[in-house]
Write an enzyme that holds these catalytic residues in place. Sequence first.
Site: not given
Length: 336
Positions: A13, A128, A131
């Site tokens: 979502t 991923s 960061k």
Amino acid sequence: MFTDKSILITGGTGSLGKALTQYILENYPQVKRLVIFSRDEQKQYQMSLDYPPDQFPMIRFFIGDVRDKDRLIRAMKGIDFVIHAAAMKHVPIAEYNPDECIKTNVYGAQNVIDACFVTGVERVVALSTDKACAPINLYGATKLTSDKLFIAANNIKGENPIRFSVVRYGNVMGSNGSVIPFFLSRKESGVLPITDPQMTRFNISLQGGVEMVIHALQHAWGGELFVPKIPSYRIMDVAEAIGPECEKPYVGIRPGEKIHEEMITSSDSYFTYDLGKYYTILPATHKWKLDDFINEFGAVKVKEGFQYNSGENTEWETVDSMRKLIQEHVDSSFHI
């Protein structure tokens, strides 16, 4: 590829989960089942209104948390492909609630891997973040750990044909919590706070993120970490594009923030190959032959010491290009 196949999206979502759902349904209408797995019932309810069951009988909305392995196993029954997008991603919140971030981003990742092995999933792509490259904050450290878990899962699969891969990219334009919606919401106040005037970030559209996930599902051999070739932007250019008349006070960087984001370090260069549209960081050990991989994809080894960061990028967005992108990808009513 997805005809008569079943797909599950954790964090389905979220911004990317919704974009993936739309893309899959538009381009692969013969998909057998598409399971939206997330823990937010309100977001599931709101999303379900866009996909009524009489028109989209292939969609299932499944309440669950990646911290709950039993629930994941139940949700993955009969699933062929898994896209793992669930995560705690807000840097300051992770810094303040480290144990909660670890439970979701690390233990949750391992639960997804375990559930995939138990249920016979064929392919897995984990999302991923830039960061995770040379992390200086907890969020990045947990995502790097998650990356390592998914890549290493290929080493313990035995004769199981399952393939795990990872996609790493920069800030998704317009995603929840990103700087562009924040600046848009603050424009009317006449003040756009700037963390540091030298700050740069990579930029990718939701569509670009979706295409990368699909590419990994279709082409990964197992163990690759894909990185897109994308432009950077300067935070000052974004502020100027959105609010040229606004005040732009410097407020300092937040805990755990970098001035420039990285996606490939010089240490990664020894395992990095150029695939044309993407780079890929290959695992130190893999089940397939490197020469076969190079021949299949026309992969070219990058130079030793190569690094890819937003401050030294060769491709840049401008104030004008940012305005066009905001209108196209974030807010069609935006204008100066």
